[in-house]
Design an enzyme around this catalytic site. Structure first.
Site: not given
Length: 659
Positions: A48, A246, A377-378
């Site tokens: 990331e 994120c 994502n999440e």
């Protein structure tokens, strides 16, 4: 006589009890008892763009804000000169004709020396310079009148020139042209600066001002930093997950990651503020942007280079729920779903297809052989499940061969996790992505987390995990205590390879002066790189992956923390070896006899790989990069028993051939 005999009997009994208590425990391993296949992509890496991992990190560009597209157009640049007047440097905008890269710099020169007018770039917390290294400078320029020579220099903190070249723009046709010049550095410096100065009176427009070292990975011009890629290649990872994290979600949907804006000519890739720019009050980074010089093509190419499967993660129509929780209405989700379908074409389509041609035009006509895509994502809640269902229906209808990775939220327990985990398993989701950032104690206590998971249901991707010694904002350490706990936990992942198909630590990289989050796997500055103890744990698991899980028991039980010992075992059918991983998390030495059962005989020689430290708070550093690192020992084997003395706070790998 009786008065003498009784004490002697008592002493003898005590000695006998002590001998029994000290008897070496036996671990039974059976290479004939195959429990599960270990997936080739089992141990991978997660990338990331956090901690300046891309711009200022693995993407080797040395100029910050090279195209003046930051919120403050001259951020990272400073101008001075005796003949510098207001209006001599103008940031112009051509948004109507160049939407993705609208700004450029117009320079009016009036002098002939560096003291007359110069423009200096500070780089990403300085510029790392290596003596004898060649540096490639390039710029897009437009000139209509008399030529202005551009002098380019690397300078130290005193202004001393440590490398220089001169670009003489030959075209004055009032069109954009590319100019290049290469030069060598004469000194090594951790934090140099880049300076341009202008010779001759006249006016010239500048854009995409770029400087790269020539020692990039595979010597690709405008490529990646070789030492950082080498750290990944050395791990032999099974997969590369990208681009996050994120940043996939974005602070809001306008700042989400959009892969189509990261491919094609790099001068046409639209810059985006990095969502880690102001995420943490304790580490604000207002100059953190994504130029996408490292875009989806480069990610696929990197995965290809290091022999890893590509695992891209796409936005599912939801921004970060901790920030804005902005949603796309279900009826407007079509373009997001089409992005996923087009990505499959970009990766796997023939050169005659629209997106396959884009890939081919970038230099890779062969398909990338994409097998999996992550959706979201999440993300959590019923809103995520609704959007995931639409993605799944559309993608599976067109590409049933592609496996989908779905989010189970931010935490491994709680109402959010339970809602998603139950719903995803009921829907027979291919792979469920679980994340856990927890204390070392949690990792030790949860090494048996997957022992009772359904062997035949949805598979698990341990997509982000790291043991945290303190808390993100409280100074987490990448120390041996954390790495040892992770090693112990990973025995449970390996033992349950029938359930857990993939796993990756997170985050991957951190820049020494530009980080936002700790702990991290690999640390870098402008010239150096080192792996943390956790890096070596991850590397050792990956290099000793094996092909099949085999039975390993103590007292007929899995070894998951009894007497502070954790263990798992595999065989490698290709090399015909047995590989045992055994961890001692206590501060005292442990003795174990490995009793090898079944019909296979052991080779007379094997190897021990030992990763340990006398203190659990030990760390690696730029000054001592291998303070905690593996040591190799030879192993002599007689018969079917392997006696082991497990050092305090140690991770030991036994590797021995099978006949």
């Amino acid at each position: 006589m009786k008065q003498i005999t009784l004490p002697i009997i008592a002493i003898l009994a005590f000695i006998q009890l002590k001998v029994v208590a000290q008897k070496t425990k036996t671990i039974d391993v059976n290479p004939d008892q195959l429990i599960a296949a270990v997936q080739p992509e089992m141990w991978g890496v997660f990338f990331e763009d956090i901690n300046m991992g891309a711009d200022g990190g693995i993407y080797a560009e040395l100029i910050k804000n090279r195209s003046f597209e930051f919120y403050k157009p001259l951020m990272g640049w400073s101008a001075k000169g005796k003949k510098y007047k207001e209006g001599d440097l103008l940031v112009l905008n051509r948004k109507d004709s160049k939407e993705k890269n609208p700004r450029y710099l117009r320079v009016t020169s009036r002098g002939n020396t560096p003291e007359d007018l110069s423009l200096t770039n500070e780089g990403f917390r300085g510029i790392g310079v290596k003596k004898g290294m060649t540096y490639d400078f390039s710029v897009l320029y437009r000139a209509a009148g008399p030529q202005v020579k551009i002098h380019v220099e690397l300078i130290d903190t005193t202004g001393k020139v440590i490398g220089s070249g001169v670009l003489n723009p030959l075209d004055n046709d009032n069109k954009w042209n590319k100019g290049t010049v290469s030069f060598k550095a004469v000194e090594t410096l951790l934090k140099a600066k880049f300076r341009m100065w202008f010779e001759g009176p006249g006016q010239i427009d500048l854009d995409i001002i770029s400087l790269f070292p020539t020692d990039t990975w595979k010597n690709r011009k405008g490529g990646l930093r070789a030492d950082m890629v080498q750290m990944l290649a050395d791990m032999k990872p099974g997969f590369l997950r990208f681009p996050g994290g994120c940043i996939v979600e974005g602070h809001d949907l306008s700042s989400r990651y959009q892969w189509k804006k990261t491919v094609g000519p790099f001068e046409d890739r639209e810059l985006l503020v990095n969502r880690w720019n102001t995420e943490f009050a304790h580490r604000p980074t207002p100059d953190y942007y994504q130029t996408f010089g490292l875009g989806f093509f480069e990610y696929f190419q990197l995965a290809d280079d290091i022999g890893a499967e590509a695992l891209p993660i796409l936005n599912c129509g939801m921004a970060c729920q901790f920030n804005t929780a902005e949603l796309v209405e279900l009826e407007d989700l079509g373009p997001y779903i089409q992005d996923a379908i087009d990505l499959i074409e970009f990766a796997n389509g023939g050169v005659e297809t629209t997106w396959g041609k884009v890939r081919a035009d970038m230099g890779h006509p062969e398909p990338f052989n994409l097998k999996k895509i992550g959706i979201g994502n999440e993300n959590w809640g019923p809103q995520y499940l609704e959007r995931l269902a639409l993605f799944t229906e559309a993608i599976k209808a067109k590409h049933p061969e592609i496996k989908l990775v779905a989010s189970s939220g931010t935490d491994p327990v709680g109402e959010r996790f339970d809602l998603l985990n139950n719903a995803l398993r009921k829907a027979n989701t291919d792979i469920i992505d679980e994340h856990y950032y927890r204390s070392p104690k949690w990792f030790l206590e949860n090494a048996n987390r997957y022992d009772n998971y359904d062997r035949n249901g949805s598979k698990v991707f341990a997509g982000e995990y790291a043991a945290h010694s303190a808390g993100v904002a409280k100074g987490n350490k990448s120390n041996w205590e954390c790495a040892l706990a992770e090693a112990a936990f990973m025995t449970g992942l390996e033992r349950n390879a029938a359930v857990v198909n993939m796993a990756s630590y997170a985050p991957l990289f951190a820049q020494a002066d530009g980080w936002q989050w700790t702990p991290d796997l690999v640390w870098v500055d402008n010239l150096n790189v080192y792996g943390t103890p956790s890096y070596y744990v991850q590397k050792l698991y990956s290099l000793n992956k094996g092909t099949n899980v085999i039975s390993i028991l103590e007292d007929n039980k899995v070894i998951s923390g009894q007497d502070s010992v954790y263990a798992s075992a595999v065989i490698d059918q290709a090399t015909k070896e047995m590989i045992i991983k055994i961890i001692n998390v206590s501060g005292t030495e442990k003795s174990r006899d490995i009793n090898v059962q079944g019909g296979k005989k052991l080779a007379s020689k094997g190897s021990l790989t030992i990763l340990n430290s006398a203190t659990i708070d030990a760390e690696n550093s730029f000054e001592n990069a291998i303070n905690v690192s593996p040591k190799e020992e030879k192993l002599s084997v007689k018969g079917s028993c392997i006696p082991l003395r497990l050092k305090p706070y140690s991770f030991t790998i036994v590797r021995v051939g099978l006949k």
